[in-house]
Scaffold this motif. Structure first.
Motif, PDB file in Angstrom:
ATOM      1  N   ALA A 105       1.081  -1.134  -0.010  1.00 34.91           N
ATOM      2  CA  ALA A 105       0.193  -0.128   0.133  1.00 34.91           C
ATOM      3  C   ALA A 105       0.848   1.467  -0.009  1.00 34.91           C
ATOM      4  O   ALA A 105       0.595   2.317  -0.804  1.00 34.91           O
ATOM      5  CB  ALA A 105      -0.914  -0.088   1.171  1.00 34.91           C
ATOM      6  N   ILE A 106       2.017   1.205   0.894  1.00 35.37           N
ATOM      7  CA  ILE A 106       2.890   2.456   0.993  1.00 35.37           C
ATOM      8  C   ILE A 106       3.642   2.565  -0.337  1.00 35.37           C
ATOM      9  O   ILE A 106       3.580   3.715  -0.818  1.00 35.37           O
ATOM     10  CB  ILE A 106       3.726   2.321   2.207  1.00 35.37           C
ATOM     11  N   GLY A 107       4.136   1.476  -0.683  1.00 40.36           N
ATOM     12  CA  GLY A 107       4.692   1.490  -2.020  1.00 40.36           C
ATOM     13  C   GLY A 107       4.252   2.005  -3.386  1.00 40.36           C
ATOM     14  O   GLY A 107       4.790   2.966  -3.968  1.00 40.36           O
ATOM     15  N   PHE A 108       2.953   1.592  -3.429  1.00 40.08           N
ATOM     16  CA  PHE A 108       2.190   1.999  -4.638  1.00 40.08           C
ATOM     17  C   PHE A 108       1.883   3.592  -4.244  1.00 40.08           C
ATOM     18  O   PHE A 108       1.780   4.335  -5.448  1.00 40.08           O
ATOM     19  CB  PHE A 108       1.025   0.997  -4.830  1.00 40.08           C
ATOM     20  N   ASP A 109       1.500   3.898  -3.196  1.00 40.82           N
ATOM     21  CA  ASP A 109       1.163   5.324  -2.871  1.00 40.82           C
ATOM     22  C   ASP A 109       2.411   6.243  -3.155  1.00 40.82           C
ATOM     23  O   ASP A 109       2.236   7.445  -3.745  1.00 40.82           O
ATOM     24  CB  ASP A 109       0.919   5.388  -1.444  1.00 40.82           C
ATOM     25  N   MET A 110       3.599   5.797  -2.878  1.00 41.14           N
ATOM     26  CA  MET A 110       4.711   6.616  -3.233  1.00 41.14           C
ATOM     27  C   MET A 110       5.043   6.764  -4.993  1.00 41.14           C
ATOM     28  O   MET A 110       5.250   7.730  -5.204  1.00 41.14           O
ATOM     29  CB  MET A 110       5.927   6.035  -2.510  1.00 41.14           C
ATOM     30  N   VAL A 111       4.653   5.768  -5.405  1.00 41.24           N
ATOM     31  CA  VAL A 111       4.837   5.630  -6.817  1.00 41.24           C
ATOM     32  C   VAL A 111       3.859   6.812  -7.405  1.00 41.24           C
ATOM     33  O   VAL A 111       4.094   7.516  -8.376  1.00 41.24           O
ATOM     34  CB  VAL A 111       4.656   4.390  -7.702  1.00 41.24           C
ATOM     35  N   LYS A 112       2.576   6.556  -6.991  1.00 41.02           N
ATOM     36  CA  LYS A 112       1.384   7.477  -7.233  1.00 41.02           C
ATOM     37  C   LYS A 112       1.980   9.014  -6.990  1.00 41.02           C
ATOM     38  O   LYS A 112       1.774   9.967  -7.607  1.00 41.02           O
ATOM     39  CB  LYS A 112       0.345   7.204  -6.694  1.00 41.02           C
ATOM     40  N   GLN A 118       4.902  15.282 -10.310  1.00 43.59           N
ATOM     41  CA  GLN A 118       5.572  15.495 -11.812  1.00 43.59           C
ATOM     42  C   GLN A 118       4.472  16.336 -12.509  1.00 43.59           C
ATOM     43  O   GLN A 118       4.889  17.058 -13.658  1.00 43.59           O
ATOM     44  CB  GLN A 118       6.221  14.215 -12.441  1.00 43.59           C
ATOM     45  N   LYS A 119       3.404  15.916 -12.359  1.00 40.91           N
ATOM     46  CA  LYS A 119       2.120  16.538 -13.009  1.00 40.91           C
ATOM     47  C   LYS A 119       1.642  17.857 -12.419  1.00 40.91           C
ATOM     48  O   LYS A 119       0.957  18.530 -13.001  1.00 40.91           O
ATOM     49  CB  LYS A 119       0.792  15.588 -12.833  1.00 40.91           C
ATOM     50  N   GLY A 120       2.461  18.518 -11.297  1.00 40.16           N
ATOM     51  CA  GLY A 120       2.245  19.535 -10.722  1.00 40.16           C
ATOM     52  C   GLY A 120       1.200  19.712  -9.731  1.00 40.16           C
ATOM     53  O   GLY A 120       0.617  20.727  -9.354  1.00 40.16           O
ATOM     54  N   ILE A 121       0.706  18.592  -9.271  1.00 41.17           N
ATOM     55  CA  ILE A 121      -0.513  18.361  -8.404  1.00 41.17           C
ATOM     56  C   ILE A 121       0.081  18.679  -6.915  1.00 41.17           C
ATOM     57  O   ILE A 121       1.082  17.757  -6.725  1.00 41.17           O
ATOM     58  CB  ILE A 121      -1.288  17.163  -8.523  1.00 41.17           C
ATOM     59  N   LYS A 122      -0.514  19.381  -6.153  1.00 46.21           N
ATOM     60  CA  LYS A 122       0.091  19.846  -4.850  1.00 46.21           C
ATOM     61  C   LYS A 122      -0.346  18.609  -3.914  1.00 46.21           C
ATOM     62  O   LYS A 122      -1.328  18.046  -3.712  1.00 46.21           O
ATOM     63  CB  LYS A 122      -0.580  21.043  -4.336  1.00 46.21           C
ATOM     64  N   PRO A 123       0.398  18.393  -2.986  1.00 43.57           N
ATOM     65  CA  PRO A 123       0.333  17.291  -1.734  1.00 43.57           C
ATOM     66  C   PRO A 123      -1.016  17.529  -1.112  1.00 43.57           C
ATOM     67  O   PRO A 123      -1.291  18.956  -0.621  1.00 43.57           O
ATOM     68  CB  PRO A 123       1.427  17.431  -0.991  1.00 43.57           C
ATOM     69  N   GLY A 124      -2.085  16.680  -1.016  1.00 43.75           N
ATOM     70  CA  GLY A 124      -3.222  16.965  -0.361  1.00 43.75           C
ATOM     71  C   GLY A 124      -4.349  17.265  -1.304  1.00 43.75           C
ATOM     72  O   GLY A 124      -5.482  17.260  -0.926  1.00 43.75           O
ATOM     73  N   LYS A 125      -3.997  17.722  -2.556  1.00 39.76           N
ATOM     74  CA  LYS A 125      -5.047  18.114  -3.534  1.00 39.76           C
ATOM     75  C   LYS A 125      -5.618  16.581  -4.176  1.00 39.76           C
ATOM     76  O   LYS A 125      -4.694  15.963  -4.356  1.00 39.76           O
ATOM     77  CB  LYS A 125      -4.284  19.022  -4.694  1.00 39.76           C
ATOM     78  N   LEU A 126      -6.813  16.724  -4.372  1.00 41.55           N
ATOM     79  CA  LEU A 126      -7.397  15.477  -5.058  1.00 41.55           C
ATOM     80  C   LEU A 126      -6.723  15.036  -6.509  1.00 41.55           C
ATOM     81  O   LEU A 126      -6.709  15.914  -7.387  1.00 41.55           O
ATOM     82  CB  LEU A 126      -8.973  15.690  -5.095  1.00 41.55           C
ATOM     83  N   TRP A 127      -6.292  14.094  -6.509  1.00 43.38           N
ATOM     84  CA  TRP A 127      -6.134  13.439  -7.978  1.00 43.38           C
ATOM     85  C   TRP A 127      -6.716  12.067  -8.363  1.00 43.38           C
ATOM     86  O   TRP A 127      -6.391  10.872  -7.982  1.00 43.38           O
ATOM     87  CB  TRP A 127      -4.541  12.944  -7.902  1.00 43.38           C
ATOM     88  N   TYR A 128      -7.953  12.344  -8.634  1.00 41.20           N
ATOM     89  CA  TYR A 128      -8.982  11.252  -8.783  1.00 41.20           C
ATOM     90  C   TYR A 128      -8.509  10.485  -9.974  1.00 41.20           C
ATOM     91  O   TYR A 128      -8.556  11.147 -10.989  1.00 41.20           O
ATOM     92  CB  TYR A 128     -10.262  11.833  -8.816  1.00 41.20           C
ATOM     93  N   PRO A 129      -8.655   9.335 -10.137  1.00 44.55           N
ATOM     94  CA  PRO A 129      -9.076   8.262  -8.978  1.00 44.55           C
ATOM     95  C   PRO A 129      -7.599   7.664  -8.549  1.00 44.55           C
ATOM     96  O   PRO A 129      -7.850   6.695  -7.858  1.00 44.55           O
ATOM     97  CB  PRO A 129      -9.830   7.212  -9.934  1.00 44.55           C
ATOM     98  N   TYR A 130      -6.640   8.232  -9.059  1.00 43.27           N
ATOM     99  CA  TYR A 130      -5.279   7.470  -8.707  1.00 43.27           C
ATOM    100  C   TYR A 130      -5.112   7.587  -6.912  1.00 43.27           C
ATOM    101  O   TYR A 130      -4.305   6.684  -6.435  1.00 43.27           O
ATOM    102  CB  TYR A 130      -4.190   8.158  -9.146  1.00 43.27           C
ATOM    103  N   ASP A 131      -5.585   8.687  -6.291  1.00 38.71           N
ATOM    104  CA  ASP A 131      -5.452   8.757  -4.905  1.00 38.71           C
ATOM    105  C   ASP A 131      -6.307   7.630  -4.252  1.00 38.71           C
ATOM    106  O   ASP A 131      -5.848   7.128  -3.159  1.00 38.71           O
ATOM    107  CB  ASP A 131      -5.962  10.210  -4.374  1.00 38.71           C
ATOM    108  N   GLN A 132      -7.122   7.286  -4.779  1.00 42.90           N
ATOM    109  CA  GLN A 132      -7.985   6.230  -4.131  1.00 42.90           C
ATOM    110  C   GLN A 132      -7.575   4.868  -4.521  1.00 42.90           C
ATOM    111  O   GLN A 132      -7.720   3.825  -3.790  1.00 42.90           O
ATOM    112  CB  GLN A 132      -9.533   6.313  -4.543  1.00 42.90           C
ATOM    113  N   LEU A 133      -7.036   4.765  -5.912  1.00 45.74           N
ATOM    114  CA  LEU A 133      -6.656   3.300  -6.100  1.00 45.74           C
ATOM    115  C   LEU A 133      -5.518   2.955  -5.916  1.00 45.74           C
ATOM    116  O   LEU A 133      -5.091   1.542  -5.928  1.00 45.74           O
ATOM    117  CB  LEU A 133      -6.885   3.267  -7.669  1.00 45.74           C
TER     118      LEU A 133
END
Length: 182
Positions: A105-112, A118-133
């Motif tokens: 779970a942690i490893g895949f979350d780090m890759v995400k 790299q896409k410029g999305i700030k920490p804590g901002k939603l990146w749907y559906p990748y944050d959930q998956l």
């Protein structure tokens, strides 16, 4: 189907606990809240971000392992809740199963998080559906190392993980915790 959904939640719960612990990490181990990426950048952007810390990894692994230990003791004391007919029987899994799910779970979350930065999305901002998956995929991949995971079971696990994620987010919003809806 409900039976398999409950089994998927039960077998994936240690990995889910690893994903749910970041808000606790800073409180439990404040001195270990050092970024895993050492504030290094790749193409001018942080590799993982400020919230991926040593304390996050330690807390995630600790809670995933403790969840598995609790589940195992629960099954020893109440053998009637073993999911009959499903392989594996949780009591036959190795002692490090919970740690392994937490690492997945942690490893895949780090890759995400790397791709999110790299896409410029700030920490804590939603990146749907990748944050959930991301953590759910990590759990399914690691589970496949311990028992046969077919497409049907993997799909049910993803659905169960999404439902669990939504319920936790709604509850967190109600109690004004640090997670966002979805």
């Amino acid at each position: 189907m409900l039976y398999l959904l409950l089994a998927a939640v039960w077998f994936g719960l240690p990995g889910a606990m690893a994903d749910l612990t970041p808000p606790l990490a800073f409180r439990l181990f404040p001195r270990l809240s050092r970024p895993l990426d050492f504030k290094k950048k790749y193409h001018g952007k942080r590799i993982l971000g400020w919230e991926k810390t040593v304390s996050w990894v330690i807390t995630g692994l600790l809670f995933s392992h403790l969840t598995y230990v609790f589940q195992t003791f629960t099954l020893v004391e109440n053998p009637n809740i073993v999911f009959a007919g499903l392989e594996p029987n949780m009591l036959t899994l190795p002692w490090y199963y919970g740690l392994a799910l937490g690492m997945g779970a942690i490893g895949f979350d780090m890759v995400k998080s790397f791709f999110k930065r790299q896409k410029g999305i700030k920490p804590g901002k939603l990146w749907y559906p990748y944050d959930q998956l991301s953590w759910i995929f990590g759990v399914v991949v690691v589970q496949s190392m311990f028992f046969r995971v077919g497409l049907y079971y993997a799909t049910i696990t993803i659905i169960a993980g999404l439902i669990l994620h939504l319920l936790v987010d709604v509850f967190s919003k109600i109690v004004k915790a640090e997670r966002s809806i979805l």
